[in-house]
Design a protein around this motif. Structure first.
Motif, PDB file in Angstrom:
ATOM      1  N   SER A  93     -49.430  51.105 -41.858  1.00  0.00           N
ATOM      2  CA  SER A  93     -49.711  50.007 -40.928  1.00  0.00           C
ATOM      3  C   SER A  93     -51.033  50.241 -40.200  1.00  0.00           C
ATOM      4  CB  SER A  93     -48.580  49.857 -39.914  1.00  0.00           C
ATOM      5  OG  SER A  93     -48.429  51.040 -39.142  1.00  0.00           O
ATOM      6  N   LEU A  94     -51.592  51.438 -40.341  1.00  0.00           N
ATOM      7  CA  LEU A  94     -52.922  51.693 -39.785  1.00  0.00           C
ATOM      8  C   LEU A  94     -53.978  50.794 -40.436  1.00  0.00           C
ATOM      9  CD1 LEU A  94     -52.807  55.602 -39.560  1.00  0.00           C
ATOM     10  CD2 LEU A  94     -52.916  53.997 -37.642  1.00  0.00           C
ATOM     11  N   PHE A  95     -53.642  50.214 -41.586  1.00  0.00           N
ATOM     12  CA  PHE A  95     -54.558  49.277 -42.235  1.00  0.00           C
ATOM     13  C   PHE A  95     -54.431  47.859 -41.670  1.00  0.00           C
ATOM     14  CE2 PHE A  95     -55.463  52.187 -45.818  1.00  0.00           C
ATOM     15  CZ  PHE A  95     -56.811  51.916 -45.986  1.00  0.00           C
ATOM     16  N   LEU A  96     -53.421  47.600 -40.863  1.00  0.00           N
ATOM     17  CA  LEU A  96     -53.209  46.241 -40.374  1.00  0.00           C
ATOM     18  C   LEU A  96     -54.390  45.690 -39.575  1.00  0.00           C
ATOM     19  CD1 LEU A  96     -49.420  46.205 -39.379  1.00  0.00           C
ATOM     20  CD2 LEU A  96     -50.512  45.291 -41.428  1.00  0.00           C
ATOM     21  N   PRO A  97     -55.010  46.474 -38.682  1.00  0.00           N
ATOM     22  CA  PRO A  97     -56.168  45.915 -37.964  1.00  0.00           C
ATOM     23  C   PRO A  97     -57.267  45.428 -38.902  1.00  0.00           C
ATOM     24  CG  PRO A  97     -55.438  47.920 -36.898  1.00  0.00           C
ATOM     25  CD  PRO A  97     -54.678  47.817 -38.186  1.00  0.00           C
ATOM     26  N   LEU A  98     -57.507  46.172 -39.990  1.00  0.00           N
ATOM     27  CA  LEU A  98     -58.540  45.766 -40.937  1.00  0.00           C
ATOM     28  C   LEU A  98     -58.140  44.486 -41.661  1.00  0.00           C
ATOM     29  CD1 LEU A  98     -61.282  46.518 -42.136  1.00  0.00           C
ATOM     30  CD2 LEU A  98     -60.073  47.849 -43.891  1.00  0.00           C
ATOM     31  N   LEU A  99     -56.865  44.387 -42.010  1.00  0.00           N
ATOM     32  CA  LEU A  99     -56.389  43.175 -42.678  1.00  0.00           C
ATOM     33  C   LEU A  99     -56.490  41.970 -41.749  1.00  0.00           C
ATOM     34  CD1 LEU A  99     -53.242  44.531 -44.557  1.00  0.00           C
ATOM     35  CD2 LEU A  99     -55.527  44.137 -45.467  1.00  0.00           C
TER      36      LEU A  99
END
Length: 352
Positions: free
Chosen positions: A221-227
């Protein structure tokens, strides 16, 4: 050298774990080895890109990308930890519910091999999914310098996405492994102990592996900001949120399914035990009402009646949902992490 807990039921090794187990230059720490052996090229590439296009990059893009890169650095370690710690320790602790060691060994071997086996379909799914997200997000990337002279970094971004999908994406077999593993275990006669210290009849080990799986693989979920940044910058939201939804659903099921199915299986077991105790109670009570001049026999029957009643109360009062406060706290943390990251992103975007 004495056998370690996590060695006894470790029958196979994921190829990522195998490379971390080999060590490098005398280094044995799997977290550091994961960075050196898997993530270092991407760290160097990100550094070069940041130096060359620093004036073009926005703060939101920088920290969003940094969160994603952080996960890429820890992901090999998380795969190793699930493979070499979570699964073996679970099968050791399972002795409290499944006492037959051979049965535990058979299940352990089956699911060690299941997780370790490389599946092209899983890698292909995540590779295509991530490449699709990058494709629909190209407008956002080109504004960050990945056009003209910087178009090379657009191609390296695709390579980065392919690496995540093909190599790290296979780690998401972990939640599937946990789901199938617990489903398999419920086919056996689980021995619930109403006096177990966990207050859950010994079922807390199921809640433990469920939450450990959720915590490990929800870290992506650390990728969520980028998404969210891509979606906010013109990316096709249907593609971005559709793939994100699949990921979230898989993680959610990795926790919910094991706890629910074990609860249902344990409930059937308890109902069976309680019915047996009811019949015992009725039989002994009937014997008490039968005239008997032997006082010792009469006393033994009343003691037996008390024993049956005490067992009934113990089984009837035990909680069969395999969750403790500590497990619920960690679950809340895993759920709140992406929410807090999203709130932070929105707040930072408004400030800037």
């Amino acid at each position: 050298m004495p056998e370690r807990v996590y060695d006894k039921f470790d029958y196979d090794t994921h190829w990522v774990s195998e490379r971390l187990e080999r060590g490098l230059w005398g280094i044995e720490n799997p977290l550091i080895l994961g960075i050196l052996k898997f993530s270092m090229p991407w760290n160097v590439l990100a550094l070069i890109y940041s130096v060359l296009f620093w004036e073009t990059l926005t703060p939101v893009f920088i920290y969003s990308s940094a969160f994603g890169l952080l996960w890429v650095n820890i992901a090999p370690y998380l795969i190793w930890y699930y493979d070499e710690r979570v699964l073996p320790e679970f099968f050791t602790d399972l002795s409290e519910l499944l006492t037959d060691e051979q049965e535990r060994a058979d299940i352990a071997k089956k699911y060690n091999e299941f997780f370790a086996r490389h599946r092209l379909s899983v890698s292909a799914f995540w590779t295509v999914s991530i490449a699709s997200i990058i494709y629909v997000s190209e407008p956002a990337l080109t504004t960050m310098g990945m056009s003209g002279a910087g178009s090379l970094f657009l191609y390296t971004t695709y390579a980065y996405g392919i690496y995540i999908g093909a190599v790290l994406g296979h780690g998401f077999v972990g939640p599937v492994t946990t789901i199938l593993l617990i489903h398999e275990i419920t086919k056996y006669d689980l021995e619930i102990d109403p006096l177990h210290p966990d207050g859950l009849g010994g079922l807390s080990i199921v809640g433990s592996i469920a939450i450990r799986t959720t915590l490990l693989f929800s870290s992506a979920s650390l990728f969520l900001p980028l998404l969210f940044y891509f979606a906010d910058s013109g990316g096709t939201t249907a593609v971005i949120f559709g793939i994100t939804g699949i990921y979230i659903l898989t993680i959610f099921l990795s926790f919910l399914y094991p706890t629910v199915i074990v609860n249902r299986r344990a409930q059937r077991y308890r109902d069976s035990v309680l019915e047996d105790l009811r019949q015992q109670y009725a039989t002994v009570e009937q014997q008490i009402h039968t005239p008997d001049k032997n006082e010792i026999s009469e006393l033994n029957k009343r003691l037996e009646l008390q024993r049956v009643q005490r067992n009934f109360e113990n089984y009837n009062s035990v909680s069969l949902y395999p969750l403790q406060l500590s497990i619920l706290t960690r679950l809340a943390g895993s759920i709140l992490l992406p929410i807090l990251i999203t709130i932070f992103q929105i707040y930072l975007s408004d400030m800037l």
